[in-house]
Design an enzyme around this catalytic site. Sequence first.
Site, PDB file in Angstrom:
ATOM      1  N   ASP A  13      -4.479 -10.312  -2.926  1.00 40.80           N
ATOM      2  CA  ASP A  13      -3.638 -11.295  -2.899  1.00 40.80           C
ATOM      3  C   ASP A  13      -3.477 -12.209  -2.729  1.00 40.80           C
ATOM      4  OD1 ASP A  13      -1.403  -8.710  -2.548  1.00 40.80           O
ATOM      5  OD2 ASP A  13      -2.684  -8.281  -0.395  1.00 40.80           O
ATOM      6  N   LYS A  18      -0.645 -15.470 -10.382  1.00 38.80           N
ATOM      7  CA  LYS A  18       0.214 -16.850 -10.639  1.00 38.80           C
ATOM      8  C   LYS A  18      -0.798 -17.617 -11.783  1.00 38.80           C
ATOM      9  CE  LYS A  18       1.076 -21.067  -8.716  1.00 38.80           C
ATOM     10  NZ  LYS A  18       2.686 -21.731  -8.182  1.00 38.80           N
ATOM     11  N   GLY A  42      -0.467  -5.228  -7.344  1.00 39.70           N
ATOM     12  CA  GLY A  42       0.635  -5.867  -7.422  1.00 39.70           C
ATOM     13  C   GLY A  42       0.059  -7.723  -8.059  1.00 39.70           C
ATOM     14  N   HIS A  43       1.038  -7.836  -8.521  1.00 39.23           N
ATOM     15  CA  HIS A  43       1.050  -9.650  -8.942  1.00 39.23           C
ATOM     16  C   HIS A  43       2.276  -9.508  -8.736  1.00 39.23           C
ATOM     17  CE1 HIS A  43      -3.374  -9.209 -11.267  1.00 39.23           C
ATOM     18  NE2 HIS A  43      -2.510  -9.583  -9.571  1.00 39.23           N
ATOM     19  N   THR A  44       2.613 -11.357  -8.463  1.00 38.92           N
ATOM     20  CA  THR A  44       4.230 -11.540  -8.502  1.00 38.92           C
ATOM     21  C   THR A  44       3.952 -13.173  -9.654  1.00 38.92           C
ATOM     22  OG1 THR A  44       4.246 -10.367  -6.079  1.00 38.92           O
ATOM     23  CG2 THR A  44       5.960 -12.538  -7.310  1.00 38.92           C
ATOM     24  N   THR A 123      -3.025   1.675  -0.677  1.00 36.55           N
ATOM     25  CA  THR A 123      -1.200   1.782  -1.216  1.00 36.55           C
ATOM     26  C   THR A 123      -0.943   3.345  -1.703  1.00 36.55           C
ATOM     27  OG1 THR A 123      -2.708   1.758  -3.645  1.00 36.55           O
ATOM     28  CG2 THR A 123      -2.153  -0.466  -2.462  1.00 36.55           C
ATOM     29  N   THR A 248       3.318  -6.202  -2.640  1.00 41.91           N
ATOM     30  CA  THR A 248       4.124  -5.988  -3.613  1.00 41.91           C
ATOM     31  C   THR A 248       3.989  -5.069  -3.892  1.00 41.91           C
ATOM     32  OG1 THR A 248       2.574  -8.105  -4.385  1.00 41.91           O
ATOM     33  CG2 THR A 248       4.252  -6.776  -5.836  1.00 41.91           C
ATOM     34  N   GLY A 251       5.209  -2.671   0.184  1.00 37.50           N
ATOM     35  CA  GLY A 251       6.077  -3.268   1.280  1.00 37.50           C
ATOM     36  C   GLY A 251       5.952  -3.204   2.174  1.00 37.50           C
ATOM     37  N   ARG A 252       4.739  -4.036   2.628  1.00 40.98           N
ATOM     38  CA  ARG A 252       3.634  -3.229   4.101  1.00 40.98           C
ATOM     39  C   ARG A 252       4.031  -5.002   4.299  1.00 40.98           C
ATOM     40  NH1 ARG A 252      -1.249   0.518   4.164  1.00 40.98           N
ATOM     41  NH2 ARG A 252      -1.585  -0.874   1.991  1.00 40.98           N
ATOM     42  N   ARG A 254       1.919  -7.920   5.433  1.00 44.28           N
ATOM     43  CA  ARG A 254       0.645  -7.980   5.413  1.00 44.28           C
ATOM     44  C   ARG A 254      -0.221  -9.153   6.193  1.00 44.28           C
ATOM     45  NH1 ARG A 254       0.900 -10.587  -0.075  1.00 44.28           N
ATOM     46  NH2 ARG A 254       1.337  -8.539  -1.540  1.00 44.28           N
TER      47      ARG A 254
HETATM   48  P1  IMP Z   1      -6.499   1.715  -2.436  1.00 39.26           P
HETATM   49  O1  IMP Z   1      -6.895   0.762  -3.290  1.00 39.26           O
HETATM   50  O2  IMP Z   1      -5.216   2.129  -2.913  1.00 39.26           O
HETATM   51  O3  IMP Z   1      -6.831   3.159  -2.086  1.00 39.26           O
HETATM   52  O4  IMP Z   1      -6.130   0.943  -0.989  1.00 39.26           O
HETATM   53  C1  IMP Z   1      -7.894   0.768  -0.341  1.00 39.26           C
HETATM   54  C2  IMP Z   1      -7.330  -0.304   0.249  1.00 39.26           C
HETATM   55  O5  IMP Z   1      -7.551  -1.699   0.017  1.00 39.26           O
HETATM   56  C3  IMP Z   1      -6.419  -0.677   0.896  1.00 39.26           C
HETATM   57  O6  IMP Z   1      -6.732  -1.207   2.908  1.00 39.26           O
HETATM   58  C4  IMP Z   1      -5.268  -1.341   0.677  1.00 39.26           C
HETATM   59  O7  IMP Z   1      -4.311  -1.792   1.348  1.00 39.26           O
HETATM   60  C5  IMP Z   1      -6.506  -2.318  -0.137  1.00 39.26           C
HETATM   61  N1  IMP Z   1      -5.673  -3.019  -1.457  1.00 39.26           N
HETATM   62  C6  IMP Z   1      -5.579  -1.932  -2.515  1.00 39.26           C
HETATM   63  N2  IMP Z   1      -5.216  -2.568  -3.152  1.00 39.26           N
HETATM   64  C7  IMP Z   1      -4.899  -4.051  -3.069  1.00 39.26           C
HETATM   65  C8  IMP Z   1      -4.641  -5.002  -3.513  1.00 39.26           C
HETATM   66  O8  IMP Z   1      -3.822  -5.419  -4.629  1.00 39.26           O
HETATM   67  N3  IMP Z   1      -3.915  -5.935  -2.825  1.00 39.26           N
HETATM   68  C9  IMP Z   1      -4.249  -6.057  -1.133  1.00 39.26           C
HETATM   69  N4  IMP Z   1      -4.974  -5.032  -0.724  1.00 39.26           N
HETATM   70  C10 IMP Z   1      -5.223  -3.914  -1.743  1.00 39.26           C
HETATM   71 MG    MG Z   2      -1.448  -7.962  -5.024  1.00 37.45          MG
END
Ligand code: IMP
Ligand code: MG
Length: 333
Positions: A13, A18, A42-44, A123, A248, A251-252, A254
């Site tokens: 994030d 961008k 997730g890319h905005t 996620t 993204t 919805g949690r 940060r």
């Molecule tokens: P997972 O990648 O869904 O297995 O999640 C493992 C950890 O990486 C968790 O703490 C997620 O919140 C974090 N995480 C995974 N992808 C992203 C991302 O794109 N942005 C921020 N945190 C991420």
């Molecule tokens: Mg992101």
Amino acid sequence: MGATIVVGGFFGDEGKGKIASYLTLNDGLAACVRAGVGPNAGHTIMHLGKTIKIRLVPSGFVNKETKLLIGPGVLIDSEVLLKEIKEVQAYDRLIIDQKCGIIEKEHIETDKKGNLKNKIGTTGTGTGPANADRALRKIKLAKDANELSAFIGDVPDELGKLISSNQNILIEGTQGMYISLYHGEYPYVTSKDVTASAACSDVGIGPKNVDEVIVVFKSYVTRVGAGPLENEISEEEINKKGWSEFGTVTGRQRRAAPFNFELAKKACIINSATQIALTKLDILYPQTAGISDFSKLDNQSSQFIKKIEEETGVPVTLIGTGANENHIIDRRR
Ligand code: IMP
Ligand code: MG
């Protein structure tokens, strides 16, 4: 000319989307290639006044002349990807590598319960269980997924051709250095390495074809899910500073902390950064909003940038000063 890699220097994030979309639009890139884990990213992107959230299509979709490729190391959720292809009209210029792993319903179910949900706070997009199945040699590959048949190709082969004809390509990483399976704080990490070297491997190019590695940092640090975050501030302070952000994908809200120079320094070393992109300077210093000329920055914000360069030894070449795609200071020109 060869390849440029964009990767995250903190916990994801950082605003990689961008930066990748800006570069694709402005540098006349032949291809934007998605590396990274999968749809957990997730890319905005704000393009032509519209906000678009994408999880699998490369952020370079904003340039209609650019080929969009997804490397074999990336996991695909067909439903998510097909919806995005439609949304950004990428039918005729997207290639999914035949060897991408496919996320299935059971992967998502497993990711939404037990240890993964409660201890790690993933996620819930199925990426960890799918990568586990890949290691167990039982995941289904994209070439066997009927719904993707129109898009299947050989991405390393495409890249090899583009590189040998001196075309510029951008490799777009996901997540960030400190949630790398190897370099982050295990077990509070994602399901594979996400540094620049991993990005090369994800798409199938060798390290000698990489010209530039741009490590992206946000002007403050955020993290979602569990795990250590040095100098973390309270939710009340987050709101007071205007640093409130929501995931993204999930919805949690940060978690947040001030910019961490030590983490930045280490991320630059492990990724062999040649440039730094710094995003959201306008959130840290509202007086910088919308500025696109470095000489117009005030002393406080330019000192902050100078300190990042001194601590890391890497030039800050791109600076985001707003959500819009032209709200950027480009010091490369
Ligand atoms: P997972 O990648 O869904 O297995 O999640 C493992 C950890 O990486 C968790 O703490 C997620 O919140 C974090 N995480 C995974 N992808 C992203 C991302 O794109 N942005 C921020 N945190 C991420
Ligand atoms: Mg992101």
